[in-house]
Enzyme design. Structure first.
Site, PDB file in Angstrom:
ATOM      1  N   ASN A 109      84.123  23.283  50.590  1.00 55.59           N
ATOM      2  CA  ASN A 109      85.581  23.135  50.469  1.00 55.59           C
ATOM      3  C   ASN A 109      86.203  22.579  51.744  1.00 55.59           C
ATOM      4  O   ASN A 109      87.030  21.663  51.697  1.00 55.59           O
ATOM      5  CB  ASN A 109      86.232  24.501  50.150  1.00 55.59           C
ATOM      6  CG  ASN A 109      85.827  25.022  48.789  1.00 55.59           C
ATOM      7  OD1 ASN A 109      85.069  24.380  48.074  1.00 55.59           O
ATOM      8  ND2 ASN A 109      86.325  26.190  48.427  1.00 55.59           N
ATOM      9  N   THR A 154     125.307  -9.566  42.025  1.00 51.82           N
ATOM     10  CA  THR A 154     125.413  -8.185  41.560  1.00 51.82           C
ATOM     11  C   THR A 154     125.488  -8.238  40.039  1.00 51.82           C
ATOM     12  O   THR A 154     126.094  -9.161  39.474  1.00 51.82           O
ATOM     13  CB  THR A 154     126.657  -7.468  42.122  1.00 51.82           C
ATOM     14  OG1 THR A 154     127.839  -8.130  41.641  1.00 51.82           O
ATOM     15  CG2 THR A 154     126.663  -7.464  43.639  1.00 51.82           C
ATOM     16  N   HIS A 155     124.862  -7.285  39.372  1.00 47.84           N
ATOM     17  CA  HIS A 155     124.777  -7.287  37.900  1.00 47.84           C
ATOM     18  C   HIS A 155     124.121  -8.572  37.372  1.00 47.84           C
ATOM     19  O   HIS A 155     124.341  -8.970  36.235  1.00 47.84           O
ATOM     20  CB  HIS A 155     126.164  -7.134  37.258  1.00 47.84           C
ATOM     21  CG  HIS A 155     126.948  -5.962  37.747  1.00 47.84           C
ATOM     22  ND1 HIS A 155     126.807  -4.698  37.222  1.00 47.84           N
ATOM     23  CD2 HIS A 155     127.874  -5.862  38.741  1.00 47.84           C
ATOM     24  CE1 HIS A 155     127.627  -3.858  37.845  1.00 47.84           C
ATOM     25  NE2 HIS A 155     128.266  -4.539  38.784  1.00 47.84           N
ATOM     26  N   SER A 277      99.060 -23.208  33.141  1.00 44.67           N
ATOM     27  CA  SER A 277      99.017 -22.764  31.752  1.00 44.67           C
ATOM     28  C   SER A 277      97.883 -23.474  31.030  1.00 44.67           C
ATOM     29  O   SER A 277      97.559 -24.620  31.344  1.00 44.67           O
ATOM     30  CB  SER A 277     100.349 -23.079  31.061  1.00 44.67           C
ATOM     31  OG  SER A 277     100.215 -23.041  29.651  1.00 44.67           O
ATOM     32  N   ASN A 285     102.877 -21.166  37.884  1.00 46.60           N
ATOM     33  CA  ASN A 285     103.277 -19.769  37.710  1.00 46.60           C
ATOM     34  C   ASN A 285     103.019 -18.936  38.965  1.00 46.60           C
ATOM     35  O   ASN A 285     101.974 -19.085  39.604  1.00 46.60           O
ATOM     36  CB  ASN A 285     102.524 -19.152  36.536  1.00 46.60           C
ATOM     37  CG  ASN A 285     102.780 -19.878  35.238  1.00 46.60           C
ATOM     38  OD1 ASN A 285     103.902 -20.286  34.967  1.00 46.60           O
ATOM     39  ND2 ASN A 285     101.741 -20.060  34.443  1.00 46.60           N
ATOM     40  N   TYR A 317      90.770  27.353  46.110  1.00 41.50           N
ATOM     41  CA  TYR A 317      90.172  26.100  45.632  1.00 41.50           C
ATOM     42  C   TYR A 317      89.973  26.138  44.122  1.00 41.50           C
ATOM     43  O   TYR A 317      89.635  27.176  43.539  1.00 41.50           O
ATOM     44  CB  TYR A 317      88.822  25.843  46.307  1.00 41.50           C
ATOM     45  CG  TYR A 317      88.139  24.620  45.751  1.00 41.50           C
ATOM     46  CD1 TYR A 317      88.555  23.340  46.126  1.00 41.50           C
ATOM     47  CD2 TYR A 317      87.124  24.741  44.794  1.00 41.50           C
ATOM     48  CE1 TYR A 317      87.960  22.207  45.576  1.00 41.50           C
ATOM     49  CE2 TYR A 317      86.521  23.618  44.252  1.00 41.50           C
ATOM     50  CZ  TYR A 317      86.951  22.362  44.643  1.00 41.50           C
ATOM     51  OH  TYR A 317      86.372  21.241  44.093  1.00 41.50           O
ATOM     52  N   GLN A 322      89.102  17.932  42.562  1.00 38.35           N
ATOM     53  CA  GLN A 322      88.150  16.826  42.650  1.00 38.35           C
ATOM     54  C   GLN A 322      88.740  15.549  42.044  1.00 38.35           C
ATOM     55  O   GLN A 322      88.445  14.440  42.485  1.00 38.35           O
ATOM     56  CB  GLN A 322      86.878  17.219  41.905  1.00 38.35           C
ATOM     57  CG  GLN A 322      85.834  16.126  41.771  1.00 38.35           C
ATOM     58  CD  GLN A 322      84.622  16.617  40.998  1.00 38.35           C
ATOM     59  OE1 GLN A 322      84.089  17.683  41.289  1.00 38.35           O
ATOM     60  NE2 GLN A 322      84.195  15.865  40.008  1.00 38.35           N
ATOM     61  N   LYS A 325      90.752  12.327  43.927  1.00 35.16           N
ATOM     62  CA  LYS A 325      90.132  11.132  44.514  1.00 35.16           C
ATOM     63  C   LYS A 325      90.163   9.953  43.545  1.00 35.16           C
ATOM     64  O   LYS A 325      90.262   8.798  43.963  1.00 35.16           O
ATOM     65  CB  LYS A 325      88.689  11.442  44.923  1.00 35.16           C
ATOM     66  CG  LYS A 325      88.560  12.410  46.091  1.00 35.16           C
ATOM     67  CD  LYS A 325      87.119  12.587  46.538  1.00 35.16           C
ATOM     68  CE  LYS A 325      86.339  13.502  45.639  1.00 35.16           C
ATOM     69  NZ  LYS A 325      85.010  13.837  46.183  1.00 35.16           N
TER      70      LYS A 325
END
Length: 426
Positions: A109, A154-155, A277, A285, A317, A322, A325
C-alpha cells in the site's frame, strides 16, 4: 510471485480480474518503485535492520534495475502480479536473503503510494514546463500582432473591437491560472507517504524523516491513516489541475476552428497543419485543433470519474483505488501530447490584416462613439440613445479606431506585467 503469497493457489479467473491491466500501467511506476526502495533500504540500514553490506548491495542492485528501466529492458511478466513483486523477485534472485529483507517495515500500500506521488510530482513539473513554453509563444504572437484589430463577439454577435494582441495574450494570461492550479496539485503530492505501511504505521523504529529527505519530498504525510487517504485525493487534485489546463486549450482550439472558417476568416493555417476531404478537393480542415478540443474535453471528465470511484470509500485501503491509474495515467500523456502539438502549431498561425474593412464590422465602434460623446459632456444615457437613433436611421459613421488606455484594454495590453505575473507564478 505475489507479495502476499501463502502457498495457496489463486483461481486464474480471479487473478486475471483482480490484476487487470496493472502490469502495463505499473511500467510507468517502475523507476519510482526502485527509487522508493533505495530510500527504504538506506533507512533500514540506518536503523540497523540491514547491515551496511546488505544496504550497499541492495542500493547497487536497484540502481542496476533503474538503468534497465531507462533503456527499456524491464518488463513485468504474467507470472508477476505487479511492479513491486517483480522488483523484489529480481533482488531476491540476485542477493538472496538481502533481497527478501527489502519489504521489512513497509506494505504494498505505501509502496504504490510513494510511487504514484513521485510519478505525479515529475509529470506535474513536465506539464508546467510545457505550459510555460506555450505561454511564451502566445506572448510572442501577442507582441507581434498587438496592433492588428480583430472583431470581439458576445452571444456570437459582433460586439466591440479586439485585437490579435488581446486574443493571444488572453490565453497566455489564462495559462497563469492553470500554473497556479498545477502548483497547488504539486503541493498536495509533495508529501512523503512512505512508512505508513498498510495505513496504520509500523512497530519497527523506522525514520520517515530520513526517507522524506532521500526522496526529495518537501514534507511527509505525518498521520499514517491520512497518508493512506491521500490515495484518490492526490489523483483527484492532479486531475482538477489538468482540467484547468485542458479547459484553456479546448477553448483556444475552438477559437482557432471558428476563426479559420471562411465565414470568419480571421486566421490561416499552413498546409502542414491541416487535412483534406476524401471527396472535396478544396478542404483544409483544422483537425489538429479539433482533436485538441475533443481530447481536452475528455480530460475534463476525469475528476468526476475519480470522484465516483472514491467518494463513498471509508478510510483505509480498498482495491477500488487500483482503478485510478486506468483513467489518470493515459490522461496525463494525452494532455502532454495536446500541449506538444499546440506548441508546435501556434507559431505557424497566420493572422489576417484589414479584417475590419468589411462594412459589417462598423458597429464594433458604437461604444467608442458614445463614450466620446460622454467625454464631450453629454450624459451617458442620452449618448446611448443618440447613437441608437443614428443606427436606426443608417447615418452612423464608424471611427474605425480605438483610444483605450486602461490596464488590459486593447491599446494598453500590459504584456510586461503579464510576463511578470507568470514569472511569479512559475
Amino acid at each position: 510471485m505475489k507479495l502476499w503469497e501463502k502457498g495457496i493457489p489463486t483461481d486464474k479467473q480471479i487473478e486475471q480480474f483482480t490484476v487487470g491491466n496493472d502490469r502495463e500501467l505499473d511500467l510507468v511506476l517502475a523507476k519510482y518503485d526502485a527509487l522508493g526502495s533505495i530510500a527504504h533500504a538506506k533507512m533500514l540500514g540506518q536503523i540497523g535492520l540491514l547491515t551496511s553490506e546488505e544496504t550497499t548491495s541492495l542500493v547497487d542492485a536497484l540502481n542496476d534495475i533503474i538503468a534497465d528501466i531507462v533503456v527499456g529492458n524491464f518488463e513485468i511478466e504474467d507470472s508477476f502480479e505487479d511492479v513491486h513483486s517483480k522488483i523484489e523477485y529480481l533482488l531476491t534472485v540476485k542477493l538472496g536473503d538481502a533481497g527478501k529483507k527489502i519489504h521489512t517495515a513497509r506494505s504494498r500500500n505505501d509502496q504504490v503510494l510513494v510511487d504514484v506521488h513521485l510519478y505525479l510530482k515529475d509529470e506535474l513539473k513536465a506539464i508546467k514546463e510545457q505550459v510555460k513554453t506555450l505561454f511564451d509563444l502566445l506572448m510572442e504572437s501577442a507582441e507581434k500582432h498587438q496592433n492588428v484589430l480583430l472583431p470581439g463577439y458576445t452571444h456570437l454577435q459582433i460586439a466591440m473591437p479586439s485585437s490579435f494582441g488581446m486574443w493571444f495574450s488572453a490565453y497566455a494570461e489564462s495559462l497563469i491560472d492553470d500554473v497556479t492550479m498545477l502548483n497547488a496539485a504539486s503541493k498536495i503530492v509533495d508529501q512523503n507517504p512512505l512508512g505508513s505501511a498498510a495505513g496504520y504505521g509500523s512497530s519497527f523504529p523506522i525514520n520517515r524523516t530520513f526517507t522524506t529527505q532521500e526522496l526529495g519530498f518537501e514534507t511527509l504525510k505525518y498521520n499514517a491513516v491520512a497518508a493512506q487517504m491521500s490515495r484518490g485525493k492526490a489523483e483527484k487534485t492532479v486531475a482538477f489541475a489538468m482540467t484547468s489546463v485542458a479547459g484553456t486549450l479546448s477553448k483556444f482550439a475552438m477559437d482557432v476552428c471558428l476563426y479559420m472558417s471562411q465565414n470568419f476568416d480571421f486566421i490561416g493555417l499552413p498546409a502542414h497543419l491541416t487535412t483534406g476531404s476524401s471527396i472535396m478537393p478544396h478542404k483544409k480542415n483544422p483537425d489538429v485543433f479539433e482533436l485538441i478540443r475533443g481530447k481536452c474535453n475528455k480530460i475534463q471528465a476525469l475528476p468526476y470519474e475519480i470522484t465516483l470511484i472514491t467518494n463513498n470509500l471509508p478510510s483505509g485501503y480498498h482495491r477500488d483505488l487500483q482503478l485510478l491509474k486506468e483513467g489518470l495515467f493515459p490522461a496525463i500523456q494525452t494532455l502532454k501530447s495536446c500541449l506538444d502539438i499546440a506548441i508546435f502549431s501556434v507559431k505557424d498561425i497566420t493572422v489576417k490584416d484589414n479584417i475590419l474593412k468589411d462594412k459589417k464590422y462598423d458597429y464594433l465602434f458604437t461604444v467608442d462613439t458614445l463614450n466620446e460623446m460622454v467625454v464631450a459632456g453629454m450624459p451617458f444615457r442620452d449618448a446611448y440613445k443618440a447613437v441608437a437613433e443614428q443606427l436606426e436611421a443608417g447615418t452612423y459613421k464608424s471611427p474605425k479606431e480605438t483610444k483605450h488606455t486602461h490596464e488590459g484594454s486593447i491599446n494598453n495590453l500590459c504584456l510586461d506585467a503579464i510576463k511578470d505575473k507568470m514569472k511569479k507564478a512559475f
